[in-house]
Design a protein around this motif. Structure first.
Motif, PDB file in Angstrom:
ATOM      1  N   ALA A 176      -0.634   8.035   4.614  1.00  0.00           N
ATOM      2  CA  ALA A 176      -0.874   6.999   5.624  1.00  0.00           C
ATOM      3  C   ALA A 176      -1.966   7.433   6.602  1.00  0.00           C
ATOM      4  O   ALA A 176      -2.836   6.629   6.976  1.00  0.00           O
ATOM      5  CB  ALA A 176       0.418   6.684   6.374  1.00  0.00           C
ATOM      6  N   GLU A 177      -1.921   8.690   7.029  1.00  0.00           N
ATOM      7  CA  GLU A 177      -2.944   9.176   7.962  1.00  0.00           C
ATOM      8  C   GLU A 177      -4.318   9.164   7.313  1.00  0.00           C
ATOM      9  O   GLU A 177      -5.309   8.757   7.936  1.00  0.00           O
ATOM     10  CB  GLU A 177      -2.593  10.589   8.418  1.00  0.00           C
ATOM     11  CG  GLU A 177      -1.397  10.662   9.346  1.00  0.00           C
ATOM     12  CD  GLU A 177      -0.975  12.093   9.636  1.00  0.00           C
ATOM     13  OE1 GLU A 177      -0.332  12.301  10.688  1.00  0.00           O
ATOM     14  OE2 GLU A 177      -1.281  13.001   8.825  1.00  0.00           O
ATOM     15  N   ALA A 179      -5.274   7.284   4.807  1.00  0.00           N
ATOM     16  CA  ALA A 179      -5.649   5.885   4.613  1.00  0.00           C
ATOM     17  C   ALA A 179      -6.227   5.279   5.879  1.00  0.00           C
ATOM     18  O   ALA A 179      -7.179   4.492   5.833  1.00  0.00           O
ATOM     19  CB  ALA A 179      -4.442   5.073   4.138  1.00  0.00           C
ATOM     20  N   ARG A 180      -5.661   5.636   7.029  1.00  0.00           N
ATOM     21  CA  ARG A 180      -6.189   5.101   8.287  1.00  0.00           C
ATOM     22  C   ARG A 180      -7.628   5.562   8.521  1.00  0.00           C
ATOM     23  O   ARG A 180      -8.456   4.796   9.030  1.00  0.00           O
ATOM     24  CB  ARG A 180      -5.287   5.513   9.456  1.00  0.00           C
ATOM     25  CG  ARG A 180      -4.064   4.621   9.609  1.00  0.00           C
ATOM     26  CD  ARG A 180      -3.333   4.874  10.907  1.00  0.00           C
ATOM     27  NE  ARG A 180      -2.562   6.111  10.864  1.00  0.00           N
ATOM     28  CZ  ARG A 180      -1.319   6.202  10.417  1.00  0.00           C
ATOM     29  NH1 ARG A 180      -0.705   5.142   9.960  1.00  0.00           N
ATOM     30  NH2 ARG A 180      -0.685   7.362  10.430  1.00  0.00           N
ATOM     31  N   ALA A 200      -0.704   3.449   1.133  1.00  0.00           N
ATOM     32  CA  ALA A 200      -2.132   3.393   1.468  1.00  0.00           C
ATOM     33  C   ALA A 200      -2.625   1.952   1.494  1.00  0.00           C
ATOM     34  O   ALA A 200      -3.377   1.548   2.394  1.00  0.00           O
ATOM     35  CB  ALA A 200      -2.941   4.210   0.466  1.00  0.00           C
ATOM     36  N   ASP A 202      -0.814  -0.645   2.118  1.00  0.00           N
ATOM     37  CA  ASP A 202      -0.236  -1.277   3.309  1.00  0.00           C
ATOM     38  C   ASP A 202      -1.105  -1.031   4.528  1.00  0.00           C
ATOM     39  O   ASP A 202      -1.368  -1.945   5.324  1.00  0.00           O
ATOM     40  CB  ASP A 202       1.173  -0.742   3.559  1.00  0.00           C
ATOM     41  CG  ASP A 202       2.166  -1.157   2.491  1.00  0.00           C
ATOM     42  OD1 ASP A 202       1.898  -2.139   1.772  1.00  0.00           O
ATOM     43  OD2 ASP A 202       3.211  -0.490   2.368  1.00  0.00           O
ATOM     44  N   VAL A 203      -1.567   0.213   4.701  1.00  0.00           N
ATOM     45  CA  VAL A 203      -2.423   0.549   5.844  1.00  0.00           C
ATOM     46  C   VAL A 203      -3.740  -0.214   5.765  1.00  0.00           C
ATOM     47  O   VAL A 203      -4.220  -0.791   6.752  1.00  0.00           O
ATOM     48  CB  VAL A 203      -2.685   2.066   5.889  1.00  0.00           C
ATOM     49  CG1 VAL A 203      -3.746   2.408   6.934  1.00  0.00           C
ATOM     50  CG2 VAL A 203      -1.401   2.817   6.183  1.00  0.00           C
ATOM     51  N   GLY A 206      -3.314  -3.914   6.400  1.00  0.00           N
ATOM     52  CA  GLY A 206      -3.102  -4.153   7.829  1.00  0.00           C
ATOM     53  C   GLY A 206      -4.398  -4.122   8.607  1.00  0.00           C
ATOM     54  O   GLY A 206      -4.632  -4.965   9.492  1.00  0.00           O
ATOM     55  N   ALA A 207      -5.287  -3.183   8.286  1.00  0.00           N
ATOM     56  CA  ALA A 207      -6.580  -3.111   8.959  1.00  0.00           C
ATOM     57  C   ALA A 207      -7.424  -4.346   8.654  1.00  0.00           C
ATOM     58  O   ALA A 207      -8.118  -4.867   9.538  1.00  0.00           O
ATOM     59  CB  ALA A 207      -7.324  -1.845   8.526  1.00  0.00           C
TER      60      ALA A 207
END
Length: 425
Positions: A176-177, A179-180, A200, A202-203, A206-207
């Motif tokens: 997740a980190e 992916a952000r 990943a 999902d992140v 969301g962006a």
């Protein structure tokens, strides 16, 4: 300045190591009049496959009659490989001339802000593309995304191929980190293509929602189906958003390249909304013509030699599976050299069990660190492990171990691939 002198001058200006941030690049670009402004561009990031997708998008654009500038890293043999015009590296003279022409503008600012070498390369690439009047620029993210030097552009399309664990010391310890950080290349309103999955995705999704960026999901919105391989090319059908492309021929080996091809087609369809020549013919001809050395590159001979730049566990899994599919029943000898900042244990755990023997060597890089540690990790999974410091001698030893009917696989670092490719081809 001549070529080598110009490269040394650039190195002399650059700070060492990794130093994230966009301020230095923006200051350097500003003194050149912001060459990135107005570029029609594709921006390609992800953990694995981003270089392949950059090559594929570039090939499609060239097949569509567009003049294409491509910026990728690192190189295999020469720095000029990072700066491509219509698929060909610029000449050393052209690169030296570019540096010399703008030296008096760039050097004072660089001495003040201390950019990294990659940041300087990014600035030079963007200036080169403006001077060459390219119709489309294809830029590969160097590391991460959000604070990568290439993130100064506003592209027509962005791509995040996938997200896996790599460069955790810079990007974060979790998927997740990471992916952000990679989602940092998403721009308001700019379509984003991705083959990422799970958390990943999902992140990233969301962006895209936050930035009102259209999301194209490879595997859902754009799909592919494999066909039987045809000679040296694998066949596939791609079901795009604008058309269905049947019977495509792809020279890049490995089923993972079919996913990369689907990403490239999805990106080309977005670009095609502004460049009508990027239609079915360009996609078909571009995929068939693509060339990307060092990525499951098979060199015929006795023994067969395979070059692959797998440098993290996820890429190692893909390499292992491709080897099993391509060379069933044949003995594998690994030439393995992994940089000190990579997951040596993870790479060895994937690849070493598939090999009859592993020859561990030192990658030709200052980041090689305690390179012999790789032999300890490989020895946990393979009964025969040897260490040979010189990489050319390691290749020779592996060829002897493989015999005429075996397969020698050189992997672990693109720097190792680059050093040995010229010795074989």
């Amino acid at each position: 300045m001549h070529y080598e002198e110009a490269l040394e001058a650039v190195r002399g200006l650059a700070a060492t190591g990794v130093n994230f941030g966009l301020e230095r690049v923006r200051e350097l670009l500003a003194v050149l009049g912001d060459p990135q402004a107005g570029l029609f561009a594709a921006h390609i990031g992800g953990t694995n496959g981003k270089g392949s997708v950059a090559a594929l998008v570039s090939a499609i654009a060239r097949a569509g009659g567009l003049k294409v500038g491509t910026f990728t890293s690192p190189h295999l043999s020469s720095y000029t490989e990072r700066f491509l015009i219509d698929g060909q590296p610029v000449t050393g003279e052209r690169l030296a001339g570019l540096i010399t022409t703008h030296w008096n503008l760039l050097a004072p600012v660089a001495r003040q802000v201390r950019p990294t070498e990659f940041e300087l390369h990014t600035v030079l690439a963007l200036q080169l593309f403006r001077e060459e009047r390219v119709d489309v620029a294809v830029l590969e993210v160097g590391l991460g995304g959000r604070l990568d030097a290439t993130n100064v552009i506003r592209p027509a399309v962005a791509v995040i191929t996938n997200v896996a664990l790599d460069h955790q010391e810079y990007l974060g310890e979790t998927i997740a980190e990471i992916a952000r950080e990679k989602a940092g290349i998403i721009k308001p309103g700019v379509p984003l293509v991705t083959a990422a999955e799970g958390g990943a995705l999902d992140v990233i999704a969301g962006a895209c929602r936050e930035l009102d960026a259209p999301l194209v999901r490879v595997g859902a919105d754009v799909r592919w189906e494999p066909r039987d391989d045809s000679g040296e090319k694998q066949g596939l059908d791609i079901y795009g958003r604008r058309a269905v492309y049947r019977g495509l021929a792809l020279p890049l080996a490995g089923r993972h390249q079919q996913v990369n091809a689907a990403c490239a087609v999805a990106a080309a369809e977005v670009l095609g909304e502004h460049a009508p020549s990027l239609g079915p013919r360009a996609i078909r001809e571009g995929l068939a013509a693509v060339n990307w050395p060092g990525r499951f590159e098979v060199l015929a001979g006795q023994p067969t030699v395979v070059l692959d730049a797998a440098h993290n566990p996820a890429a190692a899994v893909v390499l292992r599976d491709t080897l099993v599919a391509r060379f069933p029943g044949r003995e594998i000898i690994l030439v393995l050299g992994v940089l000190g900042d990579k997951d040596r244990a993870g790479i060895a755990a994937v690849l070493a069990p598939a090999a009859r023997a592993v020859v561990v060597t030192r990658p030709p890089s200052e980041r090689a660190g305690d390179w012999e540690r790789v032999a300890v990790e490989a020895g946990k999974h393979c009964a025969r492990v040897e260490t040979v410091p010189d990489c050319r001698a390691a290749l020779t030893r592996a060829q002897i171990l493989a015999g005429a009917g075996g397969v020698v696989v050189v992997t672990g670092s693109i720097y190792l691939i680059g050093a040995l490719r010229s010795a074989i081809t």
